[in-house]
Design a protein around this motif. Structure first.
Motif, PDB file in Angstrom:
ATOM      1  N   VAL A 176     -50.451 -29.293  -4.437  1.00 27.53           N
ATOM      2  CA  VAL A 176     -49.945 -28.002  -3.970  1.00 27.53           C
ATOM      3  C   VAL A 176     -48.568 -27.735  -4.557  1.00 27.53           C
ATOM      4  O   VAL A 176     -48.308 -26.641  -5.078  1.00 27.53           O
ATOM      5  CB  VAL A 176     -49.900 -27.950  -2.429  1.00 27.53           C
ATOM      6  CG1 VAL A 176     -49.077 -26.767  -1.932  1.00 27.53           C
ATOM      7  CG2 VAL A 176     -51.313 -27.895  -1.865  1.00 27.53           C
ATOM      8  N   PHE A 177     -47.683 -28.724  -4.525  1.00 26.19           N
ATOM      9  CA  PHE A 177     -46.339 -28.474  -5.035  1.00 26.19           C
ATOM     10  C   PHE A 177     -46.306 -28.374  -6.553  1.00 26.19           C
ATOM     11  O   PHE A 177     -45.461 -27.668  -7.106  1.00 26.19           O
ATOM     12  CB  PHE A 177     -45.328 -29.486  -4.484  1.00 26.19           C
ATOM     13  CG  PHE A 177     -44.780 -29.011  -3.166  1.00 26.19           C
ATOM     14  CD1 PHE A 177     -43.793 -28.042  -3.133  1.00 26.19           C
ATOM     15  CD2 PHE A 177     -45.289 -29.489  -1.981  1.00 26.19           C
ATOM     16  CE1 PHE A 177     -43.300 -27.567  -1.942  1.00 26.19           C
ATOM     17  CE2 PHE A 177     -44.804 -29.022  -0.773  1.00 26.19           C
ATOM     18  CZ  PHE A 177     -43.805 -28.059  -0.746  1.00 26.19           C
ATOM     19  N   ILE A 178     -47.226 -28.998  -7.225  1.00 26.59           N
ATOM     20  CA  ILE A 178     -47.332 -28.790  -8.671  1.00 26.59           C
ATOM     21  C   ILE A 178     -47.737 -27.342  -8.945  1.00 26.59           C
ATOM     22  O   ILE A 178     -47.172 -26.680  -9.817  1.00 26.59           O
ATOM     23  CB  ILE A 178     -48.344 -29.785  -9.297  1.00 26.59           C
ATOM     24  CG1 ILE A 178     -47.753 -31.201  -9.275  1.00 26.59           C
ATOM     25  CG2 ILE A 178     -48.721 -29.358 -10.708  1.00 26.59           C
ATOM     26  CD1 ILE A 178     -48.732 -32.288  -9.636  1.00 26.59           C
ATOM     27  N   LYS A 179     -48.688 -26.835  -8.167  1.00 26.52           N
ATOM     28  CA  LYS A 179     -49.119 -25.448  -8.338  1.00 26.52           C
ATOM     29  C   LYS A 179     -48.003 -24.477  -7.974  1.00 26.52           C
ATOM     30  O   LYS A 179     -47.840 -23.439  -8.626  1.00 26.52           O
ATOM     31  CB  LYS A 179     -50.368 -25.170  -7.514  1.00 26.52           C
ATOM     32  CG  LYS A 179     -51.590 -25.844  -8.078  1.00 26.52           C
ATOM     33  CD  LYS A 179     -52.842 -25.465  -7.344  1.00 26.52           C
ATOM     34  CE  LYS A 179     -53.981 -26.232  -7.974  1.00 26.52           C
ATOM     35  NZ  LYS A 179     -55.158 -25.450  -8.162  1.00 26.52           N
ATOM     36  N   ILE A 180     -47.231 -24.817  -6.946  1.00 26.84           N
ATOM     37  CA  ILE A 180     -46.108 -23.957  -6.553  1.00 26.84           C
ATOM     38  C   ILE A 180     -45.068 -23.898  -7.666  1.00 26.84           C
ATOM     39  O   ILE A 180     -44.589 -22.824  -8.023  1.00 26.84           O
ATOM     40  CB  ILE A 180     -45.486 -24.450  -5.226  1.00 26.84           C
ATOM     41  CG1 ILE A 180     -46.434 -24.140  -4.063  1.00 26.84           C
ATOM     42  CG2 ILE A 180     -44.111 -23.819  -4.995  1.00 26.84           C
ATOM     43  CD1 ILE A 180     -46.029 -24.751  -2.741  1.00 26.84           C
ATOM     44  N   VAL A 181     -44.730 -25.062  -8.222  1.00 30.28           N
ATOM     45  CA  VAL A 181     -43.755 -25.107  -9.322  1.00 30.28           C
ATOM     46  C   VAL A 181     -44.254 -24.274 -10.497  1.00 30.28           C
ATOM     47  O   VAL A 181     -43.514 -23.461 -11.054  1.00 30.28           O
ATOM     48  CB  VAL A 181     -43.480 -26.566  -9.754  1.00 30.28           C
ATOM     49  CG1 VAL A 181     -42.775 -26.624 -11.093  1.00 30.28           C
ATOM     50  CG2 VAL A 181     -42.670 -27.295  -8.696  1.00 30.28           C
ATOM     51  N   ASN A 182     -45.508 -24.476 -10.878  1.00 29.39           N
ATOM     52  CA  ASN A 182     -46.068 -23.711 -11.999  1.00 29.39           C
ATOM     53  C   ASN A 182     -46.047 -22.212 -11.729  1.00 29.39           C
ATOM     54  O   ASN A 182     -45.726 -21.418 -12.617  1.00 29.39           O
ATOM     55  CB  ASN A 182     -47.490 -24.179 -12.313  1.00 29.39           C
ATOM     56  CG  ASN A 182     -47.522 -25.565 -12.896  1.00 29.39           C
ATOM     57  OD1 ASN A 182     -46.546 -26.042 -13.454  1.00 29.39           O
ATOM     58  ND2 ASN A 182     -48.655 -26.247 -12.748  1.00 29.39           N
ATOM     59  N   ALA A 183     -46.400 -21.822 -10.499  1.00 28.46           N
ATOM     60  CA  ALA A 183     -46.418 -20.393 -10.160  1.00 28.46           C
ATOM     61  C   ALA A 183     -45.012 -19.812 -10.167  1.00 28.46           C
ATOM     62  O   ALA A 183     -44.804 -18.691 -10.646  1.00 28.46           O
ATOM     63  CB  ALA A 183     -47.071 -20.199  -8.795  1.00 28.46           C
ATOM     64  N   LEU A 184     -44.053 -20.555  -9.634  1.00 29.91           N
ATOM     65  CA  LEU A 184     -42.672 -20.056  -9.624  1.00 29.91           C
ATOM     66  C   LEU A 184     -42.139 -19.914 -11.042  1.00 29.91           C
ATOM     67  O   LEU A 184     -41.498 -18.913 -11.381  1.00 29.91           O
ATOM     68  CB  LEU A 184     -41.769 -20.985  -8.809  1.00 29.91           C
ATOM     69  CG  LEU A 184     -41.974 -20.986  -7.293  1.00 29.91           C
ATOM     70  CD1 LEU A 184     -41.088 -22.040  -6.628  1.00 29.91           C
ATOM     71  CD2 LEU A 184     -41.704 -19.614  -6.701  1.00 29.91           C
ATOM     72  N   GLN A 185     -42.401 -20.900 -11.869  1.00 29.81           N
ATOM     73  CA  GLN A 185     -41.882 -20.875 -13.231  1.00 29.81           C
ATOM     74  C   GLN A 185     -42.553 -19.802 -14.096  1.00 29.81           C
ATOM     75  O   GLN A 185     -41.949 -19.294 -15.026  1.00 29.81           O
ATOM     76  CB  GLN A 185     -42.018 -22.253 -13.880  1.00 29.81           C
ATOM     77  CG  GLN A 185     -41.079 -23.271 -13.279  1.00 29.81           C
ATOM     78  CD  GLN A 185     -41.272 -24.662 -13.849  1.00 29.81           C
ATOM     79  OE1 GLN A 185     -42.261 -24.949 -14.520  1.00 29.81           O
ATOM     80  NE2 GLN A 185     -40.315 -25.543 -13.564  1.00 29.81           N
ATOM     81  N   SER A 186     -43.792 -19.479 -13.762  1.00 30.82           N
ATOM     82  CA  SER A 186     -44.484 -18.456 -14.554  1.00 30.82           C
ATOM     83  C   SER A 186     -44.318 -17.057 -13.973  1.00 30.82           C
ATOM     84  O   SER A 186     -44.895 -16.099 -14.492  1.00 30.82           O
ATOM     85  CB  SER A 186     -45.969 -18.800 -14.670  1.00 30.82           C
ATOM     86  OG  SER A 186     -46.589 -18.714 -13.409  1.00 30.82           O
ATOM     87  N   GLY A 187     -43.564 -16.937 -12.875  1.00 23.45           N
ATOM     88  CA  GLY A 187     -43.297 -15.634 -12.290  1.00 23.45           C
ATOM     89  C   GLY A 187     -44.428 -15.063 -11.461  1.00 23.45           C
ATOM     90  O   GLY A 187     -44.470 -13.864 -11.200  1.00 23.45           O
ATOM     91  N   GLN A 188     -45.356 -15.895 -11.002  1.00 23.55           N
ATOM     92  CA  GLN A 188     -46.485 -15.420 -10.218  1.00 23.55           C
ATOM     93  C   GLN A 188     -46.144 -15.163  -8.753  1.00 23.55           C
ATOM     94  O   GLN A 188     -46.892 -14.507  -8.059  1.00 23.55           O
ATOM     95  CB  GLN A 188     -47.633 -16.422 -10.284  1.00 23.55           C
ATOM     96  CG  GLN A 188     -48.235 -16.562 -11.648  1.00 23.55           C
ATOM     97  CD  GLN A 188     -49.302 -17.646 -11.689  1.00 23.55           C
ATOM     98  OE1 GLN A 188     -49.573 -18.319 -10.709  1.00 23.55           O
ATOM     99  NE2 GLN A 188     -49.897 -17.825 -12.855  1.00 23.55           N
ATOM    100  N   TYR A 189     -45.024 -15.695  -8.278  1.00 29.30           N
ATOM    101  CA  TYR A 189     -44.636 -15.508  -6.878  1.00 29.30           C
ATOM    102  C   TYR A 189     -43.942 -14.163  -6.726  1.00 29.30           C
ATOM    103  O   TYR A 189     -43.020 -13.843  -7.455  1.00 29.30           O
ATOM    104  CB  TYR A 189     -43.703 -16.631  -6.419  1.00 29.30           C
ATOM    105  CG  TYR A 189     -43.206 -16.462  -5.006  1.00 29.30           C
ATOM    106  CD1 TYR A 189     -44.052 -16.664  -3.932  1.00 29.30           C
ATOM    107  CD2 TYR A 189     -41.893 -16.085  -4.756  1.00 29.30           C
ATOM    108  CE1 TYR A 189     -43.611 -16.511  -2.642  1.00 29.30           C
ATOM    109  CE2 TYR A 189     -41.438 -15.928  -3.454  1.00 29.30           C
ATOM    110  CZ  TYR A 189     -42.299 -16.144  -2.403  1.00 29.30           C
ATOM    111  OH  TYR A 189     -41.854 -15.988  -1.118  1.00 29.30           O
ATOM    112  N   THR A 190     -44.388 -13.375  -5.758  1.00 24.69           N
ATOM    113  CA  THR A 190     -43.736 -12.102  -5.474  1.00 24.69           C
ATOM    114  C   THR A 190     -42.792 -12.284  -4.304  1.00 24.69           C
ATOM    115  O   THR A 190     -43.079 -13.035  -3.379  1.00 24.69           O
ATOM    116  CB  THR A 190     -44.770 -11.006  -5.130  1.00 24.69           C
ATOM    117  OG1 THR A 190     -45.534 -11.445  -4.010  1.00 24.69           O
ATOM    118  CG2 THR A 190     -45.666 -10.718  -6.302  1.00 24.69           C
ATOM    119  N   ASP A 191     -41.694 -11.603  -4.336  1.00 28.77           N
ATOM    120  CA  ASP A 191     -40.657 -11.693  -3.315  1.00 28.77           C
ATOM    121  C   ASP A 191     -41.120 -11.040  -2.024  1.00 28.77           C
ATOM    122  O   ASP A 191     -40.813  -9.901  -1.747  1.00 28.77           O
ATOM    123  CB  ASP A 191     -39.407 -10.977  -3.817  1.00 28.77           C
ATOM    124  CG  ASP A 191     -38.208 -11.874  -3.832  1.00 28.77           C
ATOM    125  OD1 ASP A 191     -38.323 -13.020  -3.383  1.00 28.77           O
ATOM    126  OD2 ASP A 191     -37.146 -11.411  -4.299  1.00 28.77           O
TER     127      ASP A 191
END
Length: 187
Positions: A56-71
């Motif tokens: 899960v945290f690997i996926k979170i890191v990848n999503a944050l770094q690729s800009g997939q997380y919305t504020d």
């Protein structure tokens, strides 16, 4: 603690994206207990939960770094959705739900563990946790999942509906029926 503990999740995320790894460490420490508890309750196997937690945290890191997380100011709900999807993916691969007794530690349990208690208190707490685990195991899978997402992951009914892919009314109903079934077990 550290200078990051007073920052909001959003501020920590922005700081991490800007290259500050300590901000992400603070974010992980802030939510690890609730997220891990949710995973343990969903998969009912502590060793498997540890593996999924890392994934899960690997996926979170990848999503944050690729800009997939919305504020959206709901980092925990987003992280729980990722955890839920990882659990579902695992069960699709294995094609079965494990039958391991639930052993969990939430934020209250973790802080209480550091306090000194009598042997009697420890025994009572252990017994209660075992009974709760057995009661959760008696619930139908969908009700158990909705209850865990609502009360352990602290998701709103709307977030449960989005996470599981159901309507809000169905999420409300599943939690309601889970609570009713738990009450029947207590009596």
């Amino acid at each position: 603690m550290n200078k990051y503990s007073d920052l909001t999740d959003q501020e920590l995320i922005h700081s991490y994206i800007a290259g500050n790894n300590l901000a992400f460490t603070t974010l992980v420490h802030r939510h690890k207990s609730r997220l891990f508890t949710t995973i343990v309750l969903l998969v009912r196997d502590r060793a498997l939960a540890e593996d999924i937690f890392q994934e899960v945290f690997i996926k979170i890191v990848n999503a944050l770094q690729s800009g997939q997380y919305t504020d959206n100011s709901r980092f925990l709900a987003w992280a729980v959705r990722i955890a839920h999807n990882c659990c579902i993916s695992h069960f699709r691969k294995v094609n079965s739900w494990s039958k391991v007794v639930v052993e969990y530690h939430d934020e209250i349990g973790d802080s209480m563990a550091h306090m000194e208690h009598s042997a009697e208190h420890h025994l009572i707490t252990q017994e209660i946790n075992q009974e709760i685990g057995e009661m959760l195991n008696q619930l139908p899978k969908l009700q158990r999942e909705a209850l865990i997402l609502r009360y352990y992951a602290d998701l709103s009914y709307k977030e449960i509906a989005q996470t599981v892919g159901i309507s809000i009314n169905t999420a409300l109903g599943r939690v309601r029926y889970a609570l009713m079934n738990l009450r029947k077990q207590v009596v």
